[in-house]
Design a protein around this motif. Structure first.
Motif, PDB file in Angstrom:
ATOM      1  N   UNK A  30       0.894  -1.280   0.089  1.00 43.23           N
ATOM      2  CA  UNK A  30       0.208   0.092  -0.080  1.00 43.23           C
ATOM      3  C   UNK A  30       0.959   1.404  -0.015  1.00 43.23           C
ATOM      4  N   UNK A  31       1.977   1.267   0.607  1.00 38.82           N
ATOM      5  CA  UNK A  31       2.831   2.345   0.716  1.00 38.82           C
ATOM      6  C   UNK A  31       3.530   2.695  -0.814  1.00 38.82           C
ATOM      7  N   UNK A  32       3.746   1.483  -1.240  1.00 42.55           N
ATOM      8  CA  UNK A  32       4.274   1.568  -2.821  1.00 42.55           C
ATOM      9  C   UNK A  32       3.242   2.281  -3.742  1.00 42.55           C
ATOM     10  N   UNK A  33       2.030   1.927  -3.421  1.00 37.86           N
ATOM     11  CA  UNK A  33       0.941   2.533  -4.167  1.00 37.86           C
ATOM     12  C   UNK A  33       0.626   3.883  -4.103  1.00 37.86           C
ATOM     13  N   UNK A  34       0.734   4.219  -2.606  1.00 35.37           N
ATOM     14  CA  UNK A  34       0.218   5.730  -2.489  1.00 35.37           C
ATOM     15  C   UNK A  34       1.518   6.547  -2.859  1.00 35.37           C
ATOM     16  N   UNK A  35       2.849   5.979  -2.757  1.00 34.27           N
ATOM     17  CA  UNK A  35       4.003   6.605  -3.308  1.00 34.27           C
ATOM     18  C   UNK A  35       3.858   7.020  -4.826  1.00 34.27           C
ATOM     19  N   UNK A  36       4.044   5.864  -5.406  1.00 32.46           N
ATOM     20  CA  UNK A  36       4.008   6.092  -6.979  1.00 32.46           C
ATOM     21  C   UNK A  36       2.744   6.824  -7.523  1.00 32.46           C
ATOM     22  N   UNK A  70       1.836   9.717  -6.683  1.00 30.39           N
ATOM     23  CA  UNK A  70       1.932  11.237  -6.373  1.00 30.39           C
ATOM     24  C   UNK A  70       3.075  11.486  -7.369  1.00 30.39           C
ATOM     25  N   UNK A  71       2.448  12.447  -8.221  1.00 30.50           N
ATOM     26  CA  UNK A  71       3.424  12.859  -9.405  1.00 30.50           C
ATOM     27  C   UNK A  71       4.701  13.614  -9.082  1.00 30.50           C
ATOM     28  N   UNK A  72       4.379  14.328  -7.751  1.00 33.27           N
ATOM     29  CA  UNK A  72       5.626  15.130  -7.189  1.00 33.27           C
ATOM     30  C   UNK A  72       6.800  14.281  -6.926  1.00 33.27           C
ATOM     31  N   UNK A  73       6.790  13.062  -6.825  1.00 32.40           N
ATOM     32  CA  UNK A  73       7.842  12.104  -6.408  1.00 32.40           C
ATOM     33  C   UNK A  73       8.762  11.998  -7.478  1.00 32.40           C
ATOM     34  N   UNK A  74      10.473  12.133  -7.253  1.00 34.57           N
ATOM     35  CA  UNK A  74      11.212  11.762  -8.440  1.00 34.57           C
ATOM     36  C   UNK A  74      11.512  10.506  -8.712  1.00 34.57           C
ATOM     37  N   UNK A  75      11.246   9.607  -7.658  1.00 36.79           N
ATOM     38  CA  UNK A  75      11.571   8.094  -7.690  1.00 36.79           C
ATOM     39  C   UNK A  75      10.332   7.327  -7.512  1.00 36.79           C
ATOM     40  N   UNK A  76      10.507   6.129  -7.874  1.00 35.50           N
ATOM     41  CA  UNK A  76       9.356   5.125  -7.822  1.00 35.50           C
ATOM     42  C   UNK A  76       9.909   3.943  -6.980  1.00 35.50           C
ATOM     43  N   UNK A  77       8.868   3.334  -6.032  1.00 34.88           N
ATOM     44  CA  UNK A  77       9.091   2.196  -5.365  1.00 34.88           C
ATOM     45  C   UNK A  77       8.321   0.931  -5.744  1.00 34.88           C
ATOM     46  N   UNK A  78       9.089  -0.150  -5.602  1.00 31.87           N
ATOM     47  CA  UNK A  78       8.783  -1.380  -5.944  1.00 31.87           C
ATOM     48  C   UNK A  78       8.874  -2.558  -4.919  1.00 31.87           C
ATOM     49  N   UNK A  79       8.285  -3.618  -5.260  1.00 27.55           N
ATOM     50  CA  UNK A  79       8.454  -4.861  -4.759  1.00 27.55           C
ATOM     51  C   UNK A  79       9.799  -5.453  -4.723  1.00 27.55           C
ATOM     52  N   UNK A  80      10.617  -5.759  -3.785  1.00 31.42           N
ATOM     53  CA  UNK A  80      11.971  -6.663  -3.764  1.00 31.42           C
ATOM     54  C   UNK A  80      12.013  -7.319  -2.469  1.00 31.42           C
ATOM     55  N   UNK A  81      13.120  -8.124  -2.252  1.00 31.35           N
ATOM     56  CA  UNK A  81      13.271  -8.986  -1.285  1.00 31.35           C
ATOM     57  C   UNK A  81      13.120  -8.272   0.267  1.00 31.35           C
ATOM     58  N   UNK A  82      12.747  -7.228   0.176  1.00 33.89           N
ATOM     59  CA  UNK A  82      12.661  -6.561   1.603  1.00 33.89           C
ATOM     60  C   UNK A  82      11.148  -6.315   1.761  1.00 33.89           C
ATOM     61  N   UNK A  83      10.395  -6.701   1.019  1.00 32.86           N
ATOM     62  CA  UNK A  83       9.053  -6.067   0.901  1.00 32.86           C
ATOM     63  C   UNK A  83       8.097  -6.701   2.084  1.00 32.86           C
TER      64      UNK A  83
END
Length: 333
Positions: free
Chosen positions: A62-68, A70-83
């Motif tokens: 959900x944090x990933x969805x909320x962050x991504x 937001x068009x003001x963010x300069x980077x994207x989040x995604x799923x990985x081994x730490x999820x």
């Protein structure tokens, strides 16, 4: 039943299932969780832990969805081994629990290696990227061990050895984890954190075994390197003046070991990372600066495997973002 009716019914069920997933975020999240589990197998001690990990995954998703969104963010989040980790777990298991560098460590550098690099040159390239020049070994994975300092140290040695001797050899992080210890007179603590400066000091005296000769285990064991003729030795190394121009100048010559604040870097996927508080920097992760682009973003090689970030690399915003200019170190000979 008529085959046409059966086909029509199946299509309707598939459409309804698709609509249900679109209309139900929880179903979508669980679908992603099941896919993630296939690529990230886990062994749980009991059902309670399994439920806890699933809950953490869903919260992070959900944090990933909320962050991504937001068009003001300069980077994207995604799923990985730490999820499926909490923020506290990530910091404890993956980041170092002691400062990467510090004045006490700087003062311990031998006189031949103590001077900092200073420059007033303005002839650095507009952009530079060692990935395109064959000077980097493949991205490695430190696992659940806070040994980033060892990977940063091997990275800077591997690249300098390639530039000087035209041979790309992977050096042993495990040797550093096992041997650069307080019992041997060094300020480093294996999987609990350490210093790339101390690792280079050790390597200059003892020499580096190859990865194949001393493979990575991901935990601290007994030192299996003896004598002082174990392989490649850096002759001299130094800290770099804390400025953008000085780091760019150094990168034009070879990759550089740097320390950064990676507290919130775990779920980074792509883009230009800038999520650090400049008034509260904690240098808890060592990486390798391998270039910069025309916008001044730093190109960084990480040690969390190729499934993380941009095939194991990431972009860091210009200047002293996340403390990158605080303690850079490079090999000079």
């Amino acid at each position: 039943m008529n085959s046409k009716i059966i086909f029509t019914t199946l299509v309707a069920l598939l459409v309804c299932s698709s609509i249900a997933q679109e209309d139900n975020p929880q179903v979508e999240a669980l679908t992603h969780y099941n896919e993630w589990r296939k690529n990230n197998p886990r062994v749980y001690i009991n059902d309670a832990e399994k439920q806890f990990r699933q809950t953490m995954f869903l919260e992070n998703f959900q944090k990933i969805q909320d962050h991504n969104s937001n068009p003001s963010h300069t980077y994207q989040l995604g799923l990985n081994q730490f999820s499926d980790m909490t923020q506290e777990e990530f910091a404890q298991k993956i980041l170092t629990n002691i400062p990467i560098q510090g004045k006490s460590q700087k003062n311990s550098v031998s006189s031949s290696n103590k001077s900092s690099v200073q420059t007033t040159s303005t002839t650095v390239a507009a952009s530079f990227d060692w990935r395109t020049k064959g000077a980097l070994t493949p991205v490695k994975n430190q696992g659940n061990c806070g040994s980033c300092w060892a990977f940063s140290a091997t990275g800077v040695m591997e690249s300098f050895n390639f530039i000087k001797n035209h041979v790309l050899t992977s050096f042993s992080e495990q040797q550093l984890v096992d041997c650069v210890t307080t019992s041997n007179g060094y300020y480093s603590y294996g999987c609990n954190g350490g210093s790339y400066q101390q690792a280079l000091q050790y390597a200059s005296k003892v020499g580096m075994k190859t990865e194949s000769a001393y493979p990575y285990a991901g935990y601290q064991g007994s030192c299996k390197a003896s004598g002082t003729s174990n392989g490649y030795k850096p002759v001299s190394f130094s800290f770099i003046t804390s400025s953008t121009l000085a780091l760019q100048t150094a990168i034009n010559a070879s990759p550089v070991s740097v320390a950064i604040d990676a507290t919130y870097l775990s779920m980074y996927s792509s883009g230009v990372y800038n999520n650090c508080n400049p008034s509260n920097i904690n240098l808890n992760h060592a990486v390798l600066a391998v270039g910069y682009d025309t916008q001044g973003n730093w190109i960084i090689k990480n040690s969390w495997g190729t499934q993380w970030g941009m095939s194991g690399f990431f972009l860091l915003a210009p200047n002293n973002t996340c403390g990158i200019l605080d303690d850079p170190m490079h090999i000079t000979a």
